[in-house]
Write an enzyme that holds these catalytic residues in place. Sequence first.
Site, PDB file in Angstrom:
ATOM      1  N   SER A 161       0.855  -1.189   0.000  1.00 26.01           N
ATOM      2  CA  SER A 161       0.000   0.000   0.000  1.00 26.01           C
ATOM      3  C   SER A 161       0.889   1.237   0.000  1.00 26.01           C
ATOM      4  O   SER A 161       2.014   1.207   0.531  1.00 26.01           O
ATOM      5  CB  SER A 161      -0.858   0.006   1.267  1.00 26.01           C
ATOM      6  N   TYR A 174      -2.079  -1.237  10.158  1.00 32.15           N
ATOM      7  CA  TYR A 174      -2.174  -1.440   8.697  1.00 32.15           C
ATOM      8  C   TYR A 174      -0.888  -1.008   8.004  1.00 32.15           C
ATOM      9  O   TYR A 174      -0.301  -1.772   7.223  1.00 32.15           O
ATOM     10  CB  TYR A 174      -3.368  -0.662   8.149  1.00 32.15           C
TER      11      TYR A 174
HETATM   12  N1  LIG Z   1      -8.665  -0.364  -1.572  1.00 31.41           N
HETATM   13  C1  LIG Z   1      -7.595   0.401  -1.391  1.00 31.41           C
HETATM   14  O1  LIG Z   1      -7.674   1.661  -1.406  1.00 31.41           O
HETATM   15  C2  LIG Z   1      -6.257  -0.219  -1.150  1.00 31.41           C
HETATM   16  C3  LIG Z   1      -5.149   0.645  -1.102  1.00 31.41           C
HETATM   17  C4  LIG Z   1      -3.900   0.087  -0.884  1.00 31.41           C
HETATM   18  C5  LIG Z   1      -3.760  -1.271  -0.735  1.00 31.41           C
HETATM   19  N2  LIG Z   1      -4.867  -2.078  -0.769  1.00 31.41           N
HETATM   20  C6  LIG Z   1      -4.664  -3.512  -0.593  1.00 31.41           C
HETATM   21  O2  LIG Z   1      -5.233  -4.178  -1.691  1.00 31.41           O
HETATM   22  C7  LIG Z   1      -5.612  -5.489  -1.302  1.00 31.41           C
HETATM   23  C8  LIG Z   1      -7.056  -5.725  -1.722  1.00 31.41           C
HETATM   24  O3  LIG Z   1      -7.854  -4.819  -1.014  1.00 31.41           O
HETATM   25  P1  LIG Z   1      -9.345  -4.434  -1.439  1.00 31.41           P
HETATM   26  O4  LIG Z   1      -9.451  -2.983  -1.253  1.00 31.41           O
HETATM   27  O5  LIG Z   1      -9.685  -5.041  -2.731  1.00 31.41           O
HETATM   28  O6  LIG Z   1     -10.149  -5.111  -0.232  1.00 31.41           O
HETATM   29  P2  LIG Z   1     -11.419  -6.077  -0.144  1.00 31.41           P
HETATM   30  O7  LIG Z   1     -12.415  -5.753  -1.191  1.00 31.41           O
HETATM   31  O8  LIG Z   1     -11.830  -6.052   1.275  1.00 31.41           O
HETATM   32  O9  LIG Z   1     -10.785  -7.504  -0.497  1.00 31.41           O
HETATM   33  C9  LIG Z   1      -9.963  -8.175   0.423  1.00 31.41           C
HETATM   34  C10 LIG Z   1      -9.769  -9.598  -0.072  1.00 31.41           C
HETATM   35  O10 LIG Z   1      -8.926 -10.293   0.860  1.00 31.41           O
HETATM   36  C11 LIG Z   1      -9.555 -11.522   1.225  1.00 31.41           C
HETATM   37  N3  LIG Z   1      -9.199 -11.908   2.594  1.00 31.41           N
HETATM   38  C12 LIG Z   1      -9.185 -11.104   3.698  1.00 31.41           C
HETATM   39  N4  LIG Z   1      -8.863 -11.839   4.779  1.00 31.41           N
HETATM   40  C13 LIG Z   1      -8.668 -13.124   4.345  1.00 31.41           C
HETATM   41  C14 LIG Z   1      -8.346 -14.343   4.988  1.00 31.41           C
HETATM   42  N5  LIG Z   1      -8.130 -14.412   6.324  1.00 31.41           N
HETATM   43  N6  LIG Z   1      -8.244 -15.451   4.243  1.00 31.41           N
HETATM   44  C15 LIG Z   1      -8.460 -15.414   2.910  1.00 31.41           C
HETATM   45  N7  LIG Z   1      -8.768 -14.304   2.247  1.00 31.41           N
HETATM   46  C16 LIG Z   1      -8.872 -13.163   2.954  1.00 31.41           C
HETATM   47  C17 LIG Z   1     -11.049 -11.219   1.113  1.00 31.41           C
HETATM   48  O11 LIG Z   1     -11.771 -12.412   0.870  1.00 31.41           O
HETATM   49  P3  LIG Z   1     -12.788 -13.134   1.900  1.00 31.41           P
HETATM   50  O12 LIG Z   1     -13.371 -12.082   2.789  1.00 31.41           O
HETATM   51  O13 LIG Z   1     -13.749 -13.796   0.979  1.00 31.41           O
HETATM   52  O14 LIG Z   1     -11.917 -14.094   2.632  1.00 31.41           O
HETATM   53  C18 LIG Z   1     -11.083 -10.358  -0.144  1.00 31.41           C
HETATM   54  O15 LIG Z   1     -11.082 -11.172  -1.298  1.00 31.41           O
HETATM   55  C19 LIG Z   1      -5.382  -5.560   0.211  1.00 31.41           C
HETATM   56  O16 LIG Z   1      -4.142  -6.165   0.473  1.00 31.41           O
HETATM   57  C20 LIG Z   1      -5.366  -4.105   0.615  1.00 31.41           C
HETATM   58  O17 LIG Z   1      -4.659  -3.893   1.814  1.00 31.41           O
HETATM   59  C21 LIG Z   1      -6.102  -1.583  -0.972  1.00 31.41           C
END
Ligand SMILES: NC(=O)c1ccc[n+]([C@@H]2O[C@H](COP(=O)([O-])OP(=O)(O)OC[C@H]3O[C@@H](n4cnc5c(N)ncnc54)[C@H](OP(=O)(O)O)[C@@H]3O)[C@@H](O)[C@H]2O)c1
Length: 274
Positions: A161, A174
Amino acid sequence: MASHDSSTTSTTASATAKARKRIWLTGASSGIGEGLARRLLADGHRVALSARSADKLEAIAADAEQGPGEALVVTLDLTDREAIRAAASQIEARFGGLDLALLNAGTCEYLDAREFEADLVHRVFATNFQAAVDVIESALPLLRMAAADGGERPQLAAVSSASAYLPLPRAEAYGASKAAVSYFLESLRLDLDNQGIDVSVIHPGFVKTPLTERNDFPMPMQVTVEQAVEAIVAGLARHRLDIHFPRRFTLLVKLLGILPAPLRRSIGLRMTRD
Ligand SMILES: NC(=O)c1ccc[n+]([C@@H]2O[C@H](COP(=O)([O-])OP(=O)(O)OC[C@H]3O[C@@H](n4cnc5c(N)ncnc54)[C@H](OP(=O)(O)O)[C@@H]3O)[C@@H](O)[C@H]2O)c1
């Protein structure tokens, strides 16, 4: 999974087959991961989809049935090491190796320093950092198989991130978990180089997903999942070391991150709530 023997699509299919990759994608059920899953399958790749929500993964696989890609649903909780090892065995049996391990799964919880809770930090690190390490342990032998086959170097990539570049208030857990991911991958890159494996670290700014929907603060220059997917796919195709976007935002955060500590402090203090 779509058939590849249709005469009408044979040219496209054989072109696709050349670049067809075997991919393990974690966090494939939602947000950036779901977008990546759909895109990679539409591009004709063979993708093992991992997350806890089996129904969502099955829906993505079902939608890809008629397309050029091949989906393998591997449901698991990433905090369960044995489940990760079992998933890797399943992937090896089906794909016989991996060209790309794409560690995208993650979670976010903000710390309230007035009620400091170490359990919260443990939870965030378990999913964002420790699970990434555990997936790497299981994915590396499969990436080495691809490296031994020759051709394009296999890739290990993780979604960190932009918060890893600059400590922000309430982001102790985080941001530190993502900084740990970035450091770990950059360090590992050096040690995997002579094993023929490339390592990319992905640093998104704000992306509109279920994860950020919970945020109750301004998210400047937020991009859509489609824009994030485009940047990630393009960066991975070039084996970029640091894939960061949107660049106007991430370059600014990087710059803030290298300011002297007193300046970083005064900028950070303006973002606190007290
Ligand atoms: N959105 C942003 O602005 C942003 C910015 C920087 C970085 N990121 C990073 O990008 C990545 C994706 O984020 P997102 O925004 O797309 O979030 P999201 O929509 O909440 O997706 C998170 C994913 O991680 C999976 N997950 C979480 N805990 C898990 C576990 N214990 N076991 C297996 N799967 C797990 C969830 O699946 P289930 O709940 O089905 O298990 C889901 O598929 C993350 O690493 C986040 O930190 C996001």
